[in-house]
Design a protein around this motif. Structure first.
Motif, PDB file in Angstrom:
ATOM      1  N   ASP A   1       0.908  -1.091  -0.103  1.00 56.36           N
ATOM      2  CA  ASP A   1      -0.138   0.026   0.037  1.00 56.36           C
ATOM      3  C   ASP A   1       0.962   1.277  -0.008  1.00 56.36           C
ATOM      4  N   PRO A   2       0.879   1.966  -0.992  1.00 54.55           N
ATOM      5  CA  PRO A   2       1.547   3.184  -1.000  1.00 54.55           C
ATOM      6  C   PRO A   2       1.590   4.291   0.139  1.00 54.55           C
ATOM      7  N   HIS A   3       0.214   4.176   0.659  1.00 59.14           N
ATOM      8  CA  HIS A   3       0.102   5.260   1.688  1.00 59.14           C
ATOM      9  C   HIS A   3       1.010   5.020   3.062  1.00 59.14           C
ATOM     10  N   VAL A   4       1.501   3.752   3.087  1.00 58.47           N
ATOM     11  CA  VAL A   4       2.294   3.392   4.243  1.00 58.47           C
ATOM     12  C   VAL A   4       3.704   2.566   4.072  1.00 58.47           C
ATOM     13  N   SER A   5       3.899   2.738   2.709  1.00 64.23           N
ATOM     14  CA  SER A   5       5.064   1.798   2.243  1.00 64.23           C
ATOM     15  C   SER A   5       5.902   2.385   0.969  1.00 64.23           C
ATOM     16  N   GLY A   6       7.103   2.759   1.261  1.00 63.34           N
ATOM     17  CA  GLY A   6       7.775   3.293   0.068  1.00 63.34           C
ATOM     18  C   GLY A   6       7.850   2.754  -1.190  1.00 63.34           C
ATOM     19  N   SER A   7       7.976   1.083  -1.038  1.00 65.52           N
ATOM     20  CA  SER A   7       7.872   0.323  -2.250  1.00 65.52           C
ATOM     21  C   SER A   7       6.603   0.518  -2.959  1.00 65.52           C
ATOM     22  N   GLY A   8       5.537   0.427  -2.349  1.00 58.29           N
ATOM     23  CA  GLY A   8       4.381   0.852  -3.041  1.00 58.29           C
ATOM     24  C   GLY A   8       4.286   2.128  -3.625  1.00 58.29           C
TER      25      GLY A   8
ATOM     26  N   ARG B   1      -1.283  10.833 -14.876  1.00 58.42           N
ATOM     27  CA  ARG B   1      -2.689  10.429 -15.475  1.00 58.42           C
ATOM     28  C   ARG B   1      -3.405   9.394 -14.674  1.00 58.42           C
ATOM     29  N   CYS B   2      -4.635   9.699 -14.258  1.00 54.60           N
ATOM     30  CA  CYS B   2      -5.318   8.682 -13.409  1.00 54.60           C
ATOM     31  C   CYS B   2      -5.310   7.386 -14.388  1.00 54.60           C
ATOM     32  N   ASP B   3      -5.914   7.531 -15.812  1.00 54.66           N
ATOM     33  CA  ASP B   3      -6.403   6.452 -16.596  1.00 54.66           C
ATOM     34  C   ASP B   3      -5.003   5.568 -16.587  1.00 54.66           C
ATOM     35  N   ARG B   4      -3.705   6.006 -16.993  1.00 48.59           N
ATOM     36  CA  ARG B   4      -2.591   5.104 -16.843  1.00 48.59           C
ATOM     37  C   ARG B   4      -2.342   4.382 -15.577  1.00 48.59           C
ATOM     38  N   ILE B   5      -2.406   5.336 -14.703  1.00 47.61           N
ATOM     39  CA  ILE B   5      -2.214   4.579 -13.135  1.00 47.61           C
ATOM     40  C   ILE B   5      -3.143   3.235 -12.944  1.00 47.61           C
ATOM     41  N   GLN B   6      -4.620   3.684 -13.350  1.00 48.47           N
ATOM     42  CA  GLN B   6      -5.444   2.781 -13.071  1.00 48.47           C
ATOM     43  C   GLN B   6      -5.426   1.459 -13.745  1.00 48.47           C
ATOM     44  N   GLY B   7      -5.069   1.618 -15.121  1.00 48.21           N
ATOM     45  CA  GLY B   7      -4.852   0.598 -16.193  1.00 48.21           C
ATOM     46  C   GLY B   7      -3.803  -0.327 -15.420  1.00 48.21           C
ATOM     47  N   PHE B   8      -2.545   0.108 -14.876  1.00 46.45           N
ATOM     48  CA  PHE B   8      -1.747  -0.746 -14.263  1.00 46.45           C
ATOM     49  C   PHE B   8      -2.214  -1.283 -13.108  1.00 46.45           C
ATOM     50  N   LEU B   9      -3.127  -0.572 -12.150  1.00 52.40           N
ATOM     51  CA  LEU B   9      -3.714  -1.226 -10.892  1.00 52.40           C
ATOM     52  C   LEU B   9      -4.560  -2.232 -11.076  1.00 52.40           C
ATOM     53  N   ALA B  10      -5.201  -2.366 -12.477  1.00 49.67           N
ATOM     54  CA  ALA B  10      -6.071  -3.224 -12.695  1.00 49.67           C
ATOM     55  C   ALA B  10      -5.588  -4.627 -12.388  1.00 49.67           C
ATOM     56  N   GLY B  11      -4.146  -4.758 -12.373  1.00 49.49           N
ATOM     57  CA  GLY B  11      -3.542  -5.994 -12.414  1.00 49.49           C
ATOM     58  C   GLY B  11      -3.315  -6.308 -10.943  1.00 49.49           C
ATOM     59  N   ARG B  12      -3.563  -5.559 -10.109  1.00 50.93           N
ATOM     60  CA  ARG B  12      -3.322  -5.642  -8.580  1.00 50.93           C
ATOM     61  C   ARG B  12      -4.243  -6.794  -7.949  1.00 50.93           C
ATOM     62  N   ALA B  13      -3.489  -7.663  -7.524  1.00 50.49           N
ATOM     63  CA  ALA B  13      -4.295  -8.954  -6.818  1.00 50.49           C
ATOM     64  C   ALA B  13      -4.421  -8.528  -5.226  1.00 50.49           C
ATOM     65  N   PHE B  14      -3.658  -7.896  -4.764  1.00 52.52           N
ATOM     66  CA  PHE B  14      -3.605  -7.335  -3.266  1.00 52.52           C
ATOM     67  C   PHE B  14      -2.901  -6.297  -3.147  1.00 52.52           C
ATOM     68  N   GLY B  15      -3.115  -5.422  -2.119  1.00 50.43           N
ATOM     69  CA  GLY B  15      -2.247  -4.271  -1.665  1.00 50.43           C
ATOM     70  C   GLY B  15      -2.093  -4.069  -0.276  1.00 50.43           C
ATOM     71  N   VAL B  16      -0.955  -4.497   0.486  1.00 57.04           N
ATOM     72  CA  VAL B  16      -0.720  -4.960   1.754  1.00 57.04           C
ATOM     73  C   VAL B  16       0.603  -4.677   2.281  1.00 57.04           C
ATOM     74  N   PRO B  17       0.583  -4.037   3.594  1.00 58.34           N
ATOM     75  CA  PRO B  17       2.279  -3.784   4.075  1.00 58.34           C
ATOM     76  C   PRO B  17       3.207  -4.966   3.818  1.00 58.34           C
TER      77      PRO B  17
END
Length: 472
Positions: A129-136, A160-176
């Motif tokens: 999760d990029p809110h709490v993680s430098g790697s995210g 650009r939100c559309d480009r970031i969201q396209g990438f994040l469409a592949g996110r299976a999970f986001g945890v610390p």
């Protein structure tokens, strides 16, 4: 009496005012929990104990003697310049993927290649999760920098939100704890985006059904340098003792062997997989506004976005205008591709609505099927702009984006006043104007919805369509 004297001498030797026997409290990134054996050696050799407070945070909070984040860059963005900080070790952000996924990506893929496969539903990965993680956050910086294509530090307008969201469409999970979560869910994800040390540690752990190949995106990486930061100036002597020990060649080798992080001292040879080159580092944003926009895009990802295209297929569009419209859709690939979870509707109109097609993208072929709708040669007389736009708002959900492309003036059906009198609060309309389309009427309609008008000459149309699907 003698026993009491010995006790007093021992207590004096362990006084917290002296380096020997000192305890230092450290606010540390959670990923540094693997340093336990190294820190035990530190205490044995120097008498200084680091009491680690592992938290998922990007800030240096008061009440600790030291801070040990993955990077100090977030502190600098917030106006806090670490007075005394020393880099202890290094680890680049990488993509760790199963062998089959690595083969599909090919040799030395870019962040754009990774995002493209994720947007098309062909790559699922875990990330922190990029809110709490430098790697995210580093993952978002990599994708956004590649999408911007400037080769420079990101500016707010580059995100650009559309480009970031396209990438994040592949996110299976986001945890610390992205490594631990991947072990539990490796059956459903093709890999992780994480520090190189996390991927290599997983490969060595014996907990994976299949080892992960390490991919260093060729357009650059964000490098964590793990600075040890002095917060309590009264502990300077103990801090210097710790830094000097951690930077010795033997300690640097121990860090490398036990945690799979690269030595910060360039004189210490890197061994095994750590000898691999990592490529060029990416520029880190120098403005907090950029980070805020990246987090905004991250928070919006996963919501089912709706984009509605209202396309004029009246006879006046024949020839170069409809050809330009088709080229714009053909160019919607790569970063601009419709991504998994996005709902796309095309409404073709002339004197009435000619066709309405809706696709919820679950794989690349779903979006490609929309090309057949746009390729239609069914052009007819008259132009009912406001009836077609009214139909778009009838089916629009809150938060939708509506794109109107037209070259004419409304000459049938309800007029602009009727449209303005109806409901159009689901989302903004962006009008791409060709030829003789009435700019005053289009301006009034788009302003009422929170959108705007864009001239749609052949040269700018493709970029206009991409822009209108971006942050809004």
């Amino acid at each position: 009496m003698r026993a009491a004297l010995v006790l007093l001498l021992l207590l004096a030797a362990c006084s917290p005012d002296e380096p020997g026997g000192t305890k230092l409290t450290v606010l540390a990134a959670s990923e540094l929990a693997d340093l336990g054996p190294v820190l035990a050696d530190l205490r044995r050799d120097t008498g200084v104990e680091l009491v680690m407070d592992h938290r998922d945070t990007l800030a240096a909070e008061p009440g600790h003697d030291l801070a040990w984040p993955a990077t100090a860059r977030f502190l600098r963005l917030r106006g806090t310049e670490p007075g005394t900080a020393t880099s202890i070790m290094l680890s680049p952000l990488v993509l760790g993927v199963k062998a089959g996924e690595a083969a599909k990506l090919g040799a030395q893929p870019t962040w754009a290649d990774i995002a493209d496969r994720a947007a098309g539903g062909e790559l699922r990965f875990g990330m922190a999760d990029p809110h709490v993680s430098g790697s995210g956050m580093a993952a978002l910086i990599g994708v956004a920098t590649a999408a911007a294509g400037t080769g420079a530090a990101l500016r707010p307008e580059d995100v650009r939100c559309d480009r970031i969201q396209g990438f994040l469409a592949g996110r299976a999970f986001g945890v610390p704890d992205v490594g631990g979560e991947y072990v539990r869910r490796q059956h459903e994800a093709g890999g992780i985006i994480a520090p190189e040390s996390t991927v290599l540690a997983l490969n060595a752990s014996g907990r994976l059904r299949e080892p992960l190949a390490v991919v260093y995106p060729r357009d650059g990486i964000v490098l964590a340098d793990y600075p040890l930061i002095l917060l309590n100036a009264d502990k300077r002597a103990a801090y210097d003792t710790v830094v000097q020990w951690l930077r010795t060649p033997s300690a640097q080798r121990a860090i490398m062997d036990r945690t799979f992080r690269r030595p910060a001292d360039p004189a210490v040879p890197r061994t095994g997989p750590l000898a691999a080159p990592v490529g060029n580092p990416l520029y880190f944003p120098d403005r907090q506004e950029v980070v805020d926009r990246l987090l905004q895009a991250y928070d919006r990802a996963g919501t089912s976005r709706q984009v509605i295209f209202v396309l004029d297929y009246s006879l006046s569009m024949a020839g170069p205008r409809v050809a330009a419209l088709r080229r714009a859709f053909a160019a919607l690939n790569g970063f601009a591709r419709f991504s998994v979870g996005e709902q796309v509707t095309i409404i073709r109109f002339a004197g009435e609505v000619l066709e309405e097609r809706t696709v919820t993208v679950s794989r690349r072929e779903d979006a490609d099927g929309l090309q057949a709708v746009v390729a239609s040669a069914d052009l007819r007389p008259r132009t009912a702009i406001w009836a077609a736009l009214g139909e778009a708002y009838r089916i629009a959900r809150p938060g939708a984006a509506i794109v109107l492309m037209t070259d004419g003036e409304n000459n049938t059906g309800p007029g602009l006043a009727a449209f303005l009198a109806g409901r159009h609060d689901a989302g903004p309309t962006y009008a791409i104007r060709f030829g003789e389309a009435n700019p005053a009427e289009l301006g009034r309609a788009t302003a009422a919805t929170g959108g705007r008008v864009v001239d749609g000459d052949a040269e700018s149309l493709t970029e206009a369509v991409k822009e209108l699907r971006g942050c809004r």
